[in-house]
Design a protein around this motif. Sequence first.
Motif: not given
Length: 70
Positions: A47-53, A4-16, A29-30
């Motif tokens: 926000v907790v996002l799933q980050t599968p391989d 998983t990845y826990t977002t930081r304020q202002g994160d965007a999809w491509d940066a994550i 994919w994300l």
Amino acid sequence: MAGTYTTRQGDAWDAIAHRVYGSVKYTGWLMENNHPHLDTFRFRAGVVLQTPDPPADSLADNMPIWRTEA
């Protein structure tokens, strides 16, 4: 790497995708693996996002349309 990845304020999809996978080419994919958040452009913190391989054959075709050249 799956997890998983826990977002930081202002994160965007491509940066994550770049931070987690090392490249923005995994943005699609994300997003595919986090359907509940598809309406989010900029994330709030926590926000907790799933980050599968990513699949071994994952290339630029997994990028969202707004990240590809026409």
